[in-house]
Design an enzyme around this catalytic site. Structure first.
Site, short mmCIF file in Angstrom:
data_model
loop_
_atom_site.label_atom_id
_atom_site.label_comp_id
_atom_site.label_asym_id
_atom_site.label_seq_id
_atom_site.Cartn_x
_atom_site.Cartn_y
_atom_site.Cartn_z
N ASP A 3 19.33 -4.36 -3.81
CA ASP A 3 18.56 -3.11 -3.87
C ASP A 3 18.69 -2.30 -2.59
O ASP A 3 18.17 -1.18 -2.52
CB ASP A 3 17.08 -3.40 -4.16
CG ASP A 3 16.48 -4.41 -3.20
OD1 ASP A 3 16.87 -5.58 -3.27
OD2 ASP A 3 15.63 -4.02 -2.37
N ASP A 26 18.31 1.86 3.95
CA ASP A 26 17.07 1.10 4.18
C ASP A 26 17.13 0.26 5.45
O ASP A 26 17.48 -0.92 5.44
CB ASP A 26 16.75 0.22 2.96
CG ASP A 26 16.20 1.03 1.80
OD1 ASP A 26 15.88 2.21 2.01
OD2 ASP A 26 16.09 0.49 0.70
N ASP A 43 0.81 -1.22 0.00
CA ASP A 43 0.00 0.00 0.00
C ASP A 43 0.84 1.27 0.00
O ASP A 43 0.30 2.37 0.07
CB ASP A 43 -0.96 0.00 1.20
CG ASP A 43 -0.25 -0.24 2.53
OD1 ASP A 43 0.94 0.09 2.64
OD2 ASP A 43 -0.90 -0.78 3.45
#
Length: 608
Positions: free
Chosen positions: A294, A304, A145
């Site tokens: 990534d 991240d 989402d």
């Protein structure tokens, strides 16, 4: 720029969105989940938040943008920081990239929950990319989402700033905002989803371009059913390579004139920066948890923050990600995994950098890691002079880590305790060391395996019959053999009585302390200032290198639990403490002990 030195307002931030000028933008303006060929960015817009609330800000991070402190204290600042109000000069976009996830090429990934806002050039000429994370759907959101929740946002916000203040290269976090908007999350993938608060953090870095940014050009290869969305578009790859080298490695661009030399030295620099980064992780006990391609920055930044963890009890096999069933990204494997990621990066740009050239440049990674790791570990041990024979210090470090592993000693606290070493009576330190190690019962629980011997032996038999099938899922024979050895060590530990366990631990520590004291006495003899000056210099070096305060999981969890009840004070208190990780004021080393048993049971997953 330090907090308080800026003069820019939200309306006058000096944006210069170079990446969007230089790299192709997706012509499809629809915000639909899809493959995005021939482009590096897709234009998007943040989704609004319901009743946003400011949780915390990092003055140092927002100061990089030259924002005056009064700007994040404005009543409408929350509208800008939540994405509800457009920041003048920004141009929101999502970046397209691919990645190898847990060793397997996953195809297109991209910014599924993050948004590039633009690039701010501050008064010192520094260029900082501004991002939102958790601001809504993009074409790369896949089945998700595009949102992030409060617990994961607090963890990323705090750890970004913790790493910076520890001196470890990292992306930064300027703010965290939560809201009354809610999304469903199943934290431990048990089918018990709950509604959690949507939150947004502001991230800052010179660039968020990563290894996976270059994997969008990956062609379809035998044995893999996925290709990058821009497979074989070599002219676009060259455009991206030239942009990255010229923009972020200007010394390489200006020094070399041929493409071959530029790309070779660019790759060498990426290897060097990555090696230094991983060494810094290992020296502070940081476990990233999701080292996919990534999540690897081309600038050697920690990127991240998901199910990361700082080691409490030292365990080289520690897996901080509850979703990492095979332990691919355990603590001890980070060095090898990041080198493998560099190899995948080399494969991604092989069209312009021949494989044999890239393979030779990988030595820069090993050299950088080894030099940085050795130098930092010597500092952590208070050694002012390197040994003439590098093997001497390497053996000392190995002996220390072996003692720590066998006894489950607290990684951070142990180095603080070692600063109290009496060079002429090293075993006097044993009582303090014993306070840092886990009781046998907790040590056993911390080393439990997800497998039993019968399962491993069955899998090894099946592996011999069909190795390719196992390797396709990242399972190697070496991994299975290692699991069997872990189970044997666990069995050996279980067979010990508490007294035998303590005797074994003491034996390991006596062996180390004997070597350590001898090495320190030799170090003292080399010091020109004599004994007293040596001890003072040694203490100062260790105090500057060994943190007193790190973002342990249970500390973050306590702040999260209070924040979820609407009390953000603990988040801000922890942030303030993280800003001074080496400050030992009020800390009595004699009273330090290992973390409480309940902290060992905390499980963090990729759910965010």
């Amino acid at each position: 720029m330090s907090a308080g030195g800026g003069t820019a307002t939200w309306e006058t931030l000096p944006f210069d969105n170079r990446s969007l000028r230089k790299l192709p933008i997706d012509p499809d303006k629809s915000n639909t989940i899809r493959q995005v060929p021939g482009a590096c960015f897709s234009l998007v817009q943040p989704d609004p938040l319901l009743n946003p609330k400011l949780v915390a800000v990092s003055p140092e991070a927002l100061g990089l943008l030259d924002l005056a402190p009064s700007e994040w204290q404005r009543p409408d600042a929350i509208e800008y920081l939540s994405g509800n109000k457009h920041i003048p000069g920004s141009r929101p976009a999502a970046h397209c990239y691919c990645g190898h996830q847990f060793g397997v090429f996953a195809g297109q990934l991209g910014d599924g929950a993050a948004m590039y806002l633009g690039e701010v050039v501050n008064a010192r000429g520094e260029r900082w990319e501004l991002q939102f994370k958790g601001s809504g759907k993009t074409p790369y959101s896949r089945m998700a989402d595009g949102r992030k929740v409060l617990r994961s946002s607090i963890r990323e916000f705090l750890c970004s700033e913790a790493m910076f203040h520890l001196g470890i290269p990292t992306t930064r976090a300027g703010s965290i905002v939560t809201s009354d908007s809610r999304v469903s999350r199943d934290t431990h993938y048990t089918g018990n989803a709950v509604m959690e608060r949507v939150s947004v953090i502001t991230r800052i870095a010179p660039t968020f371009i990563r290894f996976g940014s270059f994997e969008i050009f990956k062609p379809l290869l035998p044995g893999n059913d996925r290709a990058g969305p821009s497979a074989g578009q070599w002219e676009l790859m060259k455009k991206m390579l030239d942009f990255v080298v010229e923009s972020y490695f200007p010394q390489v661009w200006s020094k070399h004139s041929s493409d071959r030399e530029r790309y070779q030295h660019f790759f060498r620099e990426v290897c060097r920066l990555t090696g230094e980064l991983v060494a810094a992780w290992q020296c502070v006990g940081f476990c990233h948890g999701v080292l996919n391609t990534d999540n690897m920055s081309i600038l050697g930044l920690t990127l991240d923050y998901g199910p990361f963890g700082f080691l409490d009890a030292y365990n080289p096999d520690h897996v901080c990600n509850g979703s990492d069933d095979q332990g691919r990204y355990d603590f001890k494997s980070q060095k090898d995994i990041c080198k493998w990621n560099l190899q995948m990066f080399a494969v991604a740009i092989e069209h312009y950098l021949p494989a044999d050239v890239a393979k030779a440049e990988l030595k820069a990674y090993d050299d950088a890691f080894n030099a940085a790791y050795s130098a930092t570990m010597r500092k952590k041990l208070g050694l002012l002079h390197a040994a003439k024979d590098t093997a001497t210090d390497a053996a000392l470090i190995d002996t220390l880590l072996d003692a720590m592993a066998e006894s489950g000693a607290d990684f951070t606290n142990t180095f603080l305790v070692l600063s109290k070493l009496d060079l002429d009576a090293p075993e006097a330190l044993l009582p303090l060391i014993r306070r840092q190690q886990l009781p046998r019962e907790d040590a056993l629980r911390g080393r439990q395996s997800k497998h039993d011997p019968a399962q491993i032996l069955t899998m090894m038999s099946m592996y011999n019959a069909n190795a390719a099938a196992f390797q396709a899922h990242g399972i190697t024979l070496a991994y299975l053999q290692e699991q069997l050895m872990k189970l044997q060590r666990l069995s050996d530990l279980a067979d010990l009585s508490d007294a035998e366990y303590e005797e074994m631990c003491d034996g390991k520590w006596r062996a180390f302390l004997k070597l350590y004291a001898a090495r320190c006495r030799h170090d003292r003899d080399q010091h020109a200032g004599g004994g007293a000056q040596y001890l003072a210099a040694r203490a100062e070096l260790m105090a500057k290198t060994n943190p007193v305060f790190i973002l342990r999981n249970h500390i973050a969890q306590r702040a999260i639990e209070r924040a979820e009840k609407g009390d953000f004070s603990e988040v801000n208190d922890v942030l303030e403490r993280l800003r001074h990780p080496f400050d030992a004021k009020g800390v009595n080393i004699d009273k330090l002990t290992h973390v409480p048993a309940h902290a060992l049971d905390l499980c963090i997953t990729c759910s965010s």
